[in-house]
Design an enzyme around this catalytic site. Structure first.
Site, short mmCIF file in Angstrom:
data_model
loop_
_atom_site.label_atom_id
_atom_site.label_comp_id
_atom_site.label_asym_id
_atom_site.label_seq_id
_atom_site.Cartn_x
_atom_site.Cartn_y
_atom_site.Cartn_z
N HIS A 143 0.81 -1.22 0.00
CA HIS A 143 0.00 0.00 0.00
C HIS A 143 0.85 1.27 0.00
O HIS A 143 0.34 2.35 -0.33
CB HIS A 143 -0.93 0.05 1.22
CG HIS A 143 -2.00 -0.98 1.23
ND1 HIS A 143 -2.84 -1.23 0.17
CD2 HIS A 143 -2.36 -1.87 2.19
CE1 HIS A 143 -3.67 -2.19 0.46
NE2 HIS A 143 -3.42 -2.61 1.68
N ASP A 180 -2.88 -10.54 -2.32
CA ASP A 180 -3.37 -10.04 -1.03
C ASP A 180 -4.81 -9.58 -1.25
O ASP A 180 -5.17 -9.13 -2.34
CB ASP A 180 -2.51 -8.84 -0.60
CG ASP A 180 -2.89 -8.31 0.77
OD1 ASP A 180 -2.16 -8.56 1.73
OD2 ASP A 180 -3.96 -7.64 0.86
N HIS A 182 -6.39 -7.09 -0.33
CA HIS A 182 -6.57 -5.64 -0.49
C HIS A 182 -5.84 -5.18 -1.75
O HIS A 182 -4.81 -5.75 -2.12
CB HIS A 182 -6.04 -4.92 0.75
CG HIS A 182 -6.68 -5.40 2.02
ND1 HIS A 182 -6.05 -6.29 2.88
CD2 HIS A 182 -7.90 -5.16 2.56
CE1 HIS A 182 -6.86 -6.55 3.90
NE2 HIS A 182 -7.98 -5.89 3.73
N ASP A 268 -4.72 -12.69 3.53
CA ASP A 268 -5.96 -12.17 4.11
C ASP A 268 -7.17 -12.42 3.20
O ASP A 268 -8.27 -11.99 3.52
CB ASP A 268 -5.84 -10.70 4.47
CG ASP A 268 -5.00 -9.88 3.51
OD1 ASP A 268 -4.63 -8.76 3.89
OD2 ASP A 268 -4.70 -10.37 2.39
O1 3YP Z 1 -3.76 -6.11 4.86
C1 3YP Z 1 -3.77 -4.94 4.57
C2 3YP Z 1 -4.21 -3.86 5.54
C3 3YP Z 1 -5.66 -3.55 5.36
C4 3YP Z 1 -6.18 -2.65 6.50
C5 3YP Z 1 -5.62 -1.25 6.50
C6 3YP Z 1 -6.67 -0.41 7.17
C7 3YP Z 1 -7.96 -1.14 7.06
C8 3YP Z 1 -7.68 -2.45 6.36
N1 3YP Z 1 -3.43 -4.58 3.34
O2 3YP Z 1 -3.01 -5.53 2.44
ZN ZN Z 2 -4.14 -7.11 2.89
#
Ligand code: 3YP
Ligand code: ZN
Length: 369
Positions: A143, A180, A182, A268
């Site tokens: 991210h 992943d 996200h 996840d």
């Molecule tokens: O696993 C993650 C983190 C996700 C969270 C970050 C804030 C809410 C969800 N990113 O791949």
């Molecule tokens: Zn994630």
């Protein structure tokens, strides 16, 4: 098959505190202090299962080294690097910038070791010392963007390693697959306008970051067409992910003909994760890995390096991660004791609305050269 493995105890010392990953303790709001979702446990338990299962004896251990400033600055701004380094000198550390990404004193050094761990894995794969590799690093990276840490990520570990591969090792074309749950917004942004890096993200639709990772996001300028996004509906299981792999990822890699495949490997999307609502099992991750190994063998002598990202179930991440490592190493499967539970959740088969999402993306493969 020779598989490299990066892990270091210091990754377990990355201090994300007790603000439950999202919400600081606040008695008036009924919020009790609890360990941050992104804590050492899931990664440490994955490492320990790799050891206790005996798989460790089939792996080539790779020592991580700290990424240099020069390597980090290939992706991040000087101002951002300096802010993280200075906050890291404070007794209570600091935050990547979004308020969800805390780190403790010395967090900068751990984050440079995480990025350096992925670089070390890439070095080993590109040099031929190993056929493929897995970097079990922390903090995660997919991210983080050039001037901001977010979503528990400080430095864009995989993007930094990709730029290292190109600029220090002479690798020209790189395909990045992000499974992943996200959206891999940071990795996508790092190569937004660059046709030498194909980014493909399979994620749960619009779960994080908000309004990120739509089918319409395809890259910009010269990079248009070299970003693919598959925003899968909640409840997608093994065969929904496999359909995305077979219809989008594998054909795209075959068309792109990379010299190296990198994977942002989060767990996840698993059926037992607290931060998303997919239904992937350890067997699903094994099948995804095997598919990727086959197309990597076909296009770039099997060169794959994986960088650990998210995954928050302390009981199930270990078995999902072990399945991926066993596939990479060509090792027999250690039985997943949770299989009866997670396969009992139903939803494993491909569903029409999941197929429809993937079918919106697969035509874009024709635009790849
Ligand atoms: O696993 C993650 C983190 C996700 C969270 C970050 C804030 C809410 C969800 N990113 O791949
Ligand atoms: Zn994630």
């Amino acid at each position: 098959m020779t598989t490299g493995y990066v892990y270091h105890e210091l990754f377990g010392w990355h201090d994300t505190g007790t603000n439950v990953g999202l919400l600081p303790a606040d008695p008036a709001a009924g919020l009790q202090p609890f360990v941050h979702f992104e804590n050492a446990e899931t990664k440490r338990r994955m490492h320990e299962l790799i050891v206790v299962s005996g798989l460790i004896d089939r792996l080539e251990r790779i020592r991580p080294v700290h990424a240099s400033e020069e390597q980090i600055l290939r992706v991040h701004t000087e101002a951002y690097l300096e802010r993280i380094r200075s906050e890291s000198r404070l007794p209570k550390g600091g935050d990547g910038g979004d308020g969800f990404t805390p780190f403790g004193q010395g967090g900068y050094q751990i984050a440079t070791l995480a990025a350096g761990g992925v670089i070390a894995a890439v070095d080993a794969v590109v040099s031929g010392a190993v056929d493929n590799a897995y970097a079990l690093v922390r903090p995660p990276g997919h991210h983080a963007v050039a001037d901001l840490g977010m979503g528990f990520c400080l430095f864009s570990n995989l993007a930094i390693a990709a730029r290292h591969a190109q600029q220090a090792l002479g690798v020209e074309r790189i395909a990045v697959v992000d499974w992943d749950v996200h959206h891999g917004n940071g990795t996508q942004a790092a190569f937004e306008d660059d046709p030498s890096v194909l980014t493909i993200s399979l994620h749960q639709d619009n779960v994080f970051p908000p309004n990120s990772g739509s089918v319409e996001e395809r890259g910009t300028g010269a990079g248009h067409g070299y970003a693919l996004n598959v925003p899968l509906p909640p409840g997608t299981g093994d065969y929904g992910y496999l359909y995305a792999m077979d219809q989008v990822v594998v054909p795209a890699i075959r068309a792109f003909q990379p010299d190296l495949v990198l994977v942002a490997s989060g767990f996840d999307a698993s059926a037992m994760d607290p931060l998303a609502r997919q239904l992937v099992t350890s067997e699903g991750y094994r099948m995804l890995t095997e598919r990727l190994m086959a197309v990597a063998e076909e296009t770039c002598d099997g060169r794959i390096a994986m960088s650990h990202e998210g995954g928050y179930s302390p009981v199930y991440v270990p078995f999902c991660g072990l399945a991926v490592m066993e596939a990479l190493a060509g090792a027999p499967a250690f039985p997943d004791p949770y299989a009866p539970i997670v396969t009992g959740f139903a939803g494993r088969d491909l569903q029409p609305h999941q197929q429809a999402t993937v079918d919106r993306v697969s035509p874009f493969v024709a635009d790849l050269t």
